[in-house]
Write a protein that holds these residues in place. Structure first.
Motif, PDB file in Angstrom:
ATOM      1  N   GLY A 240       0.730  -1.124  -0.021  1.00 41.00           N
ATOM      2  CA  GLY A 240      -0.078  -0.132  -0.247  1.00 41.00           C
ATOM      3  C   GLY A 240       0.796   1.268  -0.180  1.00 41.00           C
ATOM      4  O   GLY A 240       1.944   1.219  -0.255  1.00 41.00           O
ATOM      5  N   GLY A 241       0.041   2.339   0.375  1.00 40.47           N
ATOM      6  CA  GLY A 241       1.007   3.929   0.499  1.00 40.47           C
ATOM      7  C   GLY A 241       1.592   3.755   1.715  1.00 40.47           C
ATOM      8  O   GLY A 241       1.537   2.931   2.504  1.00 40.47           O
ATOM      9  N   ASN A 242       1.928   5.136   1.932  1.00 40.52           N
ATOM     10  CA  ASN A 242       2.522   5.235   3.187  1.00 40.52           C
ATOM     11  C   ASN A 242       1.670   6.492   3.593  1.00 40.52           C
ATOM     12  O   ASN A 242       2.497   7.461   3.601  1.00 40.52           O
ATOM     13  N   PRO A 243       0.607   6.696   4.255  1.00 44.13           N
ATOM     14  CA  PRO A 243      -0.006   7.968   4.673  1.00 44.13           C
ATOM     15  C   PRO A 243       0.484   8.801   5.365  1.00 44.13           C
ATOM     16  O   PRO A 243       0.361  10.096   5.520  1.00 44.13           O
ATOM     17  N   THR A 244       1.288   8.134   6.528  1.00 46.40           N
ATOM     18  CA  THR A 244       2.016   8.831   7.404  1.00 46.40           C
ATOM     19  C   THR A 244       2.918   9.930   7.039  1.00 46.40           C
ATOM     20  O   THR A 244       3.253  11.143   7.356  1.00 46.40           O
ATOM     21  N   PHE A 245       3.499   9.637   5.732  1.00 42.33           N
ATOM     22  CA  PHE A 245       4.254  10.467   4.960  1.00 42.33           C
ATOM     23  C   PHE A 245       3.669  11.159   3.792  1.00 42.33           C
ATOM     24  O   PHE A 245       4.381  11.771   2.759  1.00 42.33           O
ATOM     25  N   VAL A 279      -3.272  -0.652   6.695  1.00 45.08           N
ATOM     26  CA  VAL A 279      -2.453   0.496   6.291  1.00 45.08           C
ATOM     27  C   VAL A 279      -3.202   1.805   6.944  1.00 45.08           C
ATOM     28  O   VAL A 279      -4.133   2.198   6.551  1.00 45.08           O
ATOM     29  N   LEU A 280      -2.312   2.344   8.064  1.00 47.34           N
ATOM     30  CA  LEU A 280      -3.013   3.494   8.853  1.00 47.34           C
ATOM     31  C   LEU A 280      -1.987   4.525   8.731  1.00 47.34           C
ATOM     32  O   LEU A 280      -0.803   4.695   8.623  1.00 47.34           O
ATOM     33  N   ARG A 281      -2.723   5.858   9.154  1.00 47.56           N
ATOM     34  CA  ARG A 281      -1.878   7.106   9.022  1.00 47.56           C
ATOM     35  C   ARG A 281      -1.642   7.356  10.774  1.00 47.56           C
ATOM     36  O   ARG A 281      -2.619   7.199  11.663  1.00 47.56           O
ATOM     37  N   PHE A 282      -0.418   7.563  11.084  1.00 47.48           N
ATOM     38  CA  PHE A 282      -0.017   7.612  12.513  1.00 47.48           C
ATOM     39  C   PHE A 282       0.477   9.154  12.601  1.00 47.48           C
ATOM     40  O   PHE A 282       0.811   9.742  11.889  1.00 47.48           O
TER      41      PHE A 282
END
Length: 346
Positions: A240-245, A279-282
């Motif tokens: 998946g993507g990297n929502p935190t960044f 996949v989560l945003r932190f």
């Protein structure tokens, strides 16, 4: 197991045969292959699988072929594990698929292979526009004294197991359920390429995979396993993507626990054992690292459990696969196996 690219093989004449794509070599396929081996043993002849490459839909459908559950080399290994004596892989061409059902039966099956037995599922179709079916096959087999058997589908949760169903299950991220239908963990293989290096900066260097050769599980964090030079490593897998960044690009990243080395340019096979989370945003790097530590701990525990059960070594066993050169056809007596009624699997 020997592998051939055409049906003109004297050593295979009089064989027990099954035909299909065998994508995934799942539990339903394994039940059919078991009956094929038994029929071959009763006839004293080799058990042979006839399949196609690429998938026929790549030639016949405007939408192309669905992404496979296994890559060709792995499919051959799984068929060898199932005790098949020979694999015929016919090139998928328009000319082949324009062959009528009658010509396919009489030319390939009777004249070239002289089959003594054929084992198929109830939905088996063959020939141009899939005009051949079990009813036609039954009639021809009875006419020419060829043993035939129709093997019922294997069910899971009250529904037949199929490659399409497993593919949809993998896409939904339900890798454990897919593994139940396959009889082993779902796996994929890809090439390790250079990434952005963010994982290494965070203390979790990852192998970034591209050119993946199968259907890919849906976005999520997974526990898995990989083998490098014969050594098994627990794996925490991110798809998946990297929502935190604020990165939306879908990536396939694998953190191999306790591995140190250079994998760039190598093919890496990854087994999926369990879906851990979405996949989560932190809220910052610290929160992300805390969660990554938990993910890696889960991956370690799940891989250790799998290896302790001994299932990994069982899944890795396979017979030797021997490429074979095409041979000139020779005249020999056709098979005369007697027809038998369909049996149920006990």
């Amino acid at each position: 197991m020997k592998v051939f690219s055409d049906c003109n093989q004297p050593e295979l004449r009089g064989c027990a045969l099954t035909i299909g794509n065998f994508d995934g070599v799942h539990r339903g396929h394994l039940a059919l292959l078991r009956r094929l081996r038994e029929a071959a043993a009763e006839e004293g002849r080799p058990a042979v699988v006839l399949t196609f490459d690429p998938h026929p839909a790549a030639v016949l459908s405007d939408r192309g072929a669905p992404p496979p559950l296994v890559w060709p080399e792995r499919r051959a290994e799984l068929l060898a594990q199932a005790g098949i004596d020979a694999l015929i892989v016919l090139p998928s061409t328009p000319a082949l698929f324009q062959t009528s059902a009658e010509d396919f039966f009489h030319d390939l099956l009777r004249r070239q292979l002289a089959i003594r037995a054929i084992v198929e599922g109830p939905d088996f179709r063959f020939g141009h526009r899939r005009a051949g079916n079990v009813r036609l096959l039954t009639g021809w087999c009875n006419q020419y004294g060829i043993r035939w058997e129709i093997v019922p589908p294997v069910e899971c949760d009250g529904h037949p197991i199929s490659s399409t169903r497993i593919r949809e299950t993998v896409r939904a991220g339900r890798v454990e359920h897919a593994g139940d239908m396959l009889s082993r963990p779902f796996a994929t293989v890809g090439t390790v390429v250079h990434g952005a290096g963010r994982g290494a900066a965070l203390g979790y260097p990852t192998a970034n995979l591209q050119d993946l050769q199968t259907v890919i599980p849906g976005p999520g964090i997974y526990a898995g396993l990989s083998k490098i030079d014969g050594q098994a490593y627990a794996a925490a897998i991110s798809i998946g993507g990297n929502p935190t960044f604020d990165e939306e690009q879908i990536k396939f990243e694998v953190f191999l626990c306790d591995f140190s080395g250079n994998l760039y340019g190598r093919e890496l096979e990854v087994l999926f054992l369990q879906r851990i989370r979405d996949v989560l945003r932190f809220d910052g790097v610290a929160a992300l690292l805390d969660r990554m530590a938990i993910d890696v701990a889960i991956a370690r525990d799940r891989a250790a459990e799998y290896l302790k059960d001994g299932r990994a070594e069982q899944a890795e066993r396979c017979s030797r696969i021997i490429p074979a050169q095409p041979s000139e056809p020779t005249a020999t007596r056709e098979g005369t196996g007697q027809p038998v009624a369909p049996k149920s699997l006990s």
